[in-house]
Every structure is written in structure tokens, then in C-alpha cells.
Design a protein around this motif. Sequence first.
Motif, PDB file in Angstrom:
ATOM      1  N   ALA A   1       0.833  -1.204   0.000  1.00 46.10           N
ATOM      2  CA  ALA A   1       0.000   0.000   0.000  1.00 46.10           C
ATOM      3  C   ALA A   1       0.871   1.258   0.000  1.00 46.10           C
ATOM      4  O   ALA A   1       0.590   2.237  -0.715  1.00 46.10           O
ATOM      5  N   SER A   2       1.955   1.205   0.782  1.00 48.64           N
ATOM      6  CA  SER A   2       2.838   2.374   0.838  1.00 48.64           C
ATOM      7  C   SER A   2       3.435   2.688  -0.524  1.00 48.64           C
ATOM      8  O   SER A   2       3.602   3.858  -0.892  1.00 48.64           O
TER       9      SER A   2
ATOM     10  N   HIS B   1      -0.859   7.729  -5.609  1.00 52.03           N
ATOM     11  CA  HIS B   1      -2.218   7.186  -5.683  1.00 52.03           C
ATOM     12  C   HIS B   1      -2.907   7.457  -4.354  1.00 52.03           C
ATOM     13  O   HIS B   1      -2.307   7.301  -3.298  1.00 52.03           O
ATOM     14  N   ARG B   2      -4.172   7.884  -4.414  1.00 54.83           N
ATOM     15  CA  ARG B   2      -4.885   8.158  -3.165  1.00 54.83           C
ATOM     16  C   ARG B   2      -6.346   7.698  -3.207  1.00 54.83           C
ATOM     17  O   ARG B   2      -6.718   6.742  -2.535  1.00 54.83           O
TER      18      ARG B   2
ATOM     19  N   LEU C   1      -3.065   2.582   4.548  1.00 60.92           N
ATOM     20  CA  LEU C   1      -4.025   3.518   3.979  1.00 60.92           C
ATOM     21  C   LEU C   1      -4.607   4.411   5.084  1.00 60.92           C
ATOM     22  O   LEU C   1      -4.733   5.626   4.924  1.00 60.92           O
TER      23      LEU C   1
ATOM     24  N   ALA D   1      -2.516   7.207   6.078  1.00 57.34           N
ATOM     25  CA  ALA D   1      -2.470   8.280   5.073  1.00 57.34           C
ATOM     26  C   ALA D   1      -3.862   8.892   4.874  1.00 57.34           C
ATOM     27  O   ALA D   1      -4.060   9.727   3.996  1.00 57.34           O
TER      28      ALA D   1
ATOM     29  N   VAL E   1      -6.484   7.540   3.700  1.00 56.40           N
ATOM     30  CA  VAL E   1      -7.007   7.200   2.372  1.00 56.40           C
ATOM     31  C   VAL E   1      -7.939   6.008   2.545  1.00 56.40           C
ATOM     32  O   VAL E   1      -7.698   5.137   3.369  1.00 56.40           O
TER      33      VAL E   1
ATOM     34  N   LEU F   1       0.962   4.671  -2.363  1.00 55.66           N
ATOM     35  CA  LEU F   1       0.800   6.008  -1.788  1.00 55.66           C
ATOM     36  C   LEU F   1       1.970   6.906  -2.178  1.00 55.66           C
ATOM     37  O   LEU F   1       1.794   8.066  -2.551  1.00 55.66           O
ATOM     38  N   GLU F   2       3.169   6.347  -2.102  1.00 57.50           N
ATOM     39  CA  GLU F   2       4.362   7.132  -2.452  1.00 57.50           C
ATOM     40  C   GLU F   2       4.301   7.662  -3.874  1.00 57.50           C
ATOM     41  O   GLU F   2       4.819   8.727  -4.184  1.00 57.50           O
TER      42      GLU F   2
END
Lengths: 341, 341
Positions: B173-174, B181-182, B215, B218, B220, B177-178
Motif C-alpha cells: 500500500a505504501s 495514488h490516493r 491507507l 495516510a 485514504v 501512496l508514495e
Amino acid sequence: MGRNRATLADVARRAGLSKTAASMVLNGREGTRLSAEAHQRVFAAAEELGYRPNLAARSLRTRKTATIAFVSDIVATTRFAGDLIRGALDAARERDHVLLITETQGDATFEQYAIEAVLDRQVDGVIYAAMATRRLTVPPAILGGPVVLLNATSSDGLPSVLPDDERAGLSVASALLELGHRDAIALIGRNRLKEDDPEVSLAARARLHGIQQALGEADVSLLAECFCTEWLPEHGYAAMRTLLNRSKRPSAIICMNDRLAFGAYQALGEAGLSVPEDISVISFDDDPIAAWLRPSLATTALPHEQMGRRAVELLLDGGVAESPLVPMPLRRRRSLAPPAG
Amino acid sequence: MGRNRATLADVARRAGLSKTAASMVLNGREGTRLSAEAHQRVFAAAEELGYRPNLAARSLRTRKTATIAFVSDIVATTRFAGDLIRGALDAARERDHVLLITETQGDATFEQYAIEAVLDRQVDGVIYAAMATRRLTVPPAILGGPVVLLNATSSDGLPSVLPDDERAGLSVASALLELGHRDAIALIGRNRLKEDDPEVSLAARARLHGIQQALGEADVSLLAECFCTEWLPEHGYAAMRTLLNRSKRPSAIICMNDRLAFGAYQALGEAGLSVPEDISVISFDDDPIAAWLRPSLATTALPHEQMGRRAVELLLDGGVAESPLVPMPLRRRRSLAPPAG
DNA sequence: ATGCTCTGCTAAATCAGTTTAGCGACCACT
DNA sequence: AGTGGTCGCTAAACTGATTTAGCAGAGCAT
């Protein structure tokens, strides 16, 4: 492990008989004159004590360990190895045997080590397996006892078990001919090294022979042959792209294995062509991936489980093996259709 | 097998010493007062005769066999099994041990049989392996000696070796995100059975937790979650098609394993979408297929070889294992890109 | 009464190692 | 001369089974 296990002496004592008597009864020896009552008592005592013989002790005397060595060059890398082992395991269990598995990684030092390790443990026989069908030379150290070659042959005249790649080649080509493909069949995966050096592969040459024979009998010749340095998806992909750049587009493709076919599928997808409407594809191995492809890929299955089983049967039952060749069944799937137009 | 092997008595005779002396010298016993010359003579005799000890005889006395049982539910079916075995084999060899492999096929009778077979052979310990990461109950019979659970846990507090699926979920997932993508990340492969029943799978729940945690941190939330009855390509294909029919198209997909991702690729290809330009894909397992896909699939690798190795180390070196979890490294490949637009 | 065979069972050897207990030679010391 | 200790080594027991050789007693014939 297994502390406090009852010994034969314990059983004998409880049954009020000698170790000799207990041993004979438990081994079901014929011709002994022990009374029915003695039998009863021994069985009862063994049952009550949960007696299980110590196989190390037994094999010291009998020189039988009910253990087979499975020595292979590489057990991992291909998912087929598991099937080979599973077949062998099943057949071994049915015969009350067990498998000692070692791997040489194709390294002479490891091989030496592996063989000493299994011989030190007094195994009853050795299955010497190769992960790619090929010819090899077995280390002389193991020739002191029964040996069966699995997925390999040697010049020593040792019994061996091999997939019938030539017939597979025949059935693959025939399948296409039956559908009406004739003048636009292309082959992906020619490889001089594999075809010429039996120590690298026996499959490549045999498959090729089978294909050529079927085509020859039908008086058909190949539209094109693509050479591949390896049989991996990327090579199949590249080969397929080359083929699509030619003036005449093939109506059917034979790939030397499923991984090449996987690559070919990728190139076809990118080119916007569909299988089997535009092009039929057929192949060898029946890698699980063949069934996962869309459409599913027709192929001939390497009967690994069968082969593992046969190897054990040959080793233990000493069968004379009519033929070392195990059939490779054709899996008809969605990737086949008559030529378009 | 191994007829005419020289025995310790032969060595002793040739060296002009007693069996006792020969045994002590060859075992490198400390504190013995045998002369340097006696050592010489024994070593020379052993060398000349090609002496190798008979391990059946030795283990009768010492109750050590230098043999480990590898008992698993299923060795075939997945190509990972081979890696598990290979890692164990390597570690065992380094410690001069050998592996006795048996398979239970998830059948209680076979299991009983397999365990008796290995205990009868006085193995020094048992590696009890599951092919799908899960919780299980070990048969009491093997608890008499050292046991390590491989790819499994139990309630007995036995040492075990497991892949760190939760951290893998986190890194998957990270990674998305990096890249930025959100709000358009979708998940393929939710499965109540796998998530809720630890005897079926521990991986599903752990992966999910890891993903949710990353998620959540973040802030999200997932765009969509597709349930799949199995984790096979066809289910990934179907799920992906469903996702593509929704109003908002995802910018990235997380698949619970590579086979699902393979199916997702197929659906994307058919829909004329390209990875990673239109959609990024990331997954779990690092099945060889992940590297074969076009573009190659980013995924987290199941460290099967490492795990097999750790299991043997734990069993033989008795290590206290800081943690049973073996890291699953992230394989960054071509299927990842920042969201389009 | 003696010898013979058959029945039902056991003592002891054996497999190839490890390990325990201890022996004879030599030296030093009283 | 007797005692004690060390050195260098060995005999024998032991592990847990199988297997060979043979023993005691009963039944029968001579």
C-alpha cells in the motif's frame, strides 16, 4: 524424539516369551511352530505397549532400510519437480517405503556429498533424477545397488523413466493437421544446443522429430521456424513478433513449451490478433499456466507424477519396464481452431 | 547398496589398534590419551580403506540419526513448495543432516502413517510444514521430540516460521501512496473464508491488515474491494472486469496474489488499457509468473527458501528466534507508475 | 529300556558402531 | 620395597532388532 519406546524385549517379557518368539510372530514368519496362544500373547503385548520396531536396529541386521534416496540436480526452479516427488512419494508409501531427498544443484562437490550422505544411511536404492530430460553419467559410487534414472538416461544401461516427447511432437502436429492447417504452420523454439547435446536436453530433439515426422507424412512443410536461445516467455514474445512481421501470417503456431507460448500470446495480444480465430497455438508441458491463459492453451502434458511413480515401481518391484517412455497426453483446449478463411 | 564397505573393525585392524581407539580418533574425542602416532595410523587406515561409518549402527547407540523429517500437507500443487524444501535442504546439508520427506495430503490416515514412518526411523526432529500459511494442530505423536512449524502456527507454543504478510501489506500500500495514488485504489481478492478462518489462511487477514493500516495512516480509503471465492486467474479476471464497469476507473489495483493479478492483466489487455500508464498493479507472492508478465508485475516476495532454511536452523541450532516472521521483500517492477493526469 | 522324531520354544551370535571400566607399564616418591 | 599416579591403550558391555543352532519334553516304535 521417541524416548521411552517399547522394545521387542519389552514385548517378549510381557508376553512371557523370548525375543525370538516375539520377533517371529510379529514378522509373520512361516514355518515357525509357535502355538496359536503364543501368537495371541505377543500381539496383545505389542498392542498394549504400542510397540513399533526400531528400524535402525532392524536395518543393522537385515541391511534393509525401507528408505529410497531421491537424488536430483535441482528440486526447485520448476513447479514440475513437486509432481515428480509426489508421484514417487505415493508409490513409496504404498510399498511402505520412505524418501530421503537430496539435491546436487548440478555441483560435483554437492553431488559427492549427497551420495555419501545417502549411502551412509544404507538406503535400499537410488532414484537419480534430472529436472530437464537429458542424458547424464551417474556417479559410480551409487552403482553398488539398485538405481533408476528419472527423466534421464545414461550409457550404463540403467533402467530409466522418460516422457515420450517424440509421440507428443507427433500428436501436437497431428492435432493441427486434423484441423486443416497445412501451409502456414510455424514453429517457435528451435534451439541447436538443446537439439544437439543430449546432456542438455533430450526433449527438444524428440519433440522436433515427432513434429517433423507427422508433417512429413502429410507432405506438409513448416512455414517458418524461429530459433530461441532459451525457452522463456520473453523469447516466445520476440519470436512471435518476428513471425508477425513476415509477409505471410501463420495460421497456427507450435511452441516448444508453454512458457514460449505464453510469450507468444503476449505478442499476439499486442498485435490485436485473437487466438484461435486468427491463429491457433499449441505447445508442450502443460504448465499450470496453460490452463490459466485466455483462451486456455492446448498442450501435451508432461506426466511427472506418473513418472515419479514409475521410477519407484521400477526400483522396488524390479519390473522390466516394457518401455521407459511414459505417454504425454494431449490436452485439447480453446487455443485450437481450423484455419481462418 | 553399499556392499563390502569397510567397517570400523577393519580400520582398527589395519591400524593395529582397537575399535575403541579407532572410534575415538575418528570422532575427534577430546581428553583421550591416544598418541599422535595412533592418530596417524587410524587416519591413514580409514583413508586407505575408504572407511565411512554405518549410520544405522551409530544411531542405534547414540540415538541420533542426523536426519530430519519434513512432513507437509502438500508438496506439489504450488511451485513454492520446491523453494521451501530447497532452503531446508541447504541448511540441513550445512549441518550434515539429511531430509526425510513425506506428504500427508491433508488426510488423517496418511498423516498418521507418515508420522509413524518417520518416528520409526528415529529422526532427530520434525519440520511440520503447511503449504498455505495457516494455523493448525500438530499430531501429539511428534511432540516427543523437537518440532518446528513451517509456514504455520499452532496453539501449542511450538516454534514456527512464517512470512511477514502484514508488513508486506503495508509495503504494498505504501508503494502506491508514495507514487501519489490516493482516492482511486482498488483491492482484488477479499475473501471472508480466508480472512476469518486461521486454519484456512493467515495470509489473507494479515495482508489486509497491513494494507488497511498503511491507507489509514495516510487517511485514504479504498475506492472498491472485490471479493473472490478463490485466488485464481479467472477470479482476478472477473473482478477486474467488474471494476472496469464502474463509473470511476481505479488508478491502481492491489491484488491479493499474483495469480489474481495475472487475471487482472488479461482483463485490462482486453479492455485496451495499459499497465502502468492507465492503471498500476501490485500484488503478493512473487510467483515466477510475475516476472514473465508484460509489463513485469511489482509484488512482494514470499521468502520460501529463507523460510525453509530458518526452520532447519531453529530445529537444529535451537535458536530462540527473535521473531517467527520472515520479511517479504518488495519487488519493484514495471507495473507501477504515478496516477495518470 | 532305548532310540527317534516331532513340537514348541529359547540362548546366543550377529549387525557396526559408541562408551564404560579398567589393565599393564612406567615413573616418582617415601 | 611398596605405593600411587599418569600414560596409552583395550575388553567388554551396550544399542534393538534378526537369525541360527539347538534344547527339553512328548509320543511312538523297536
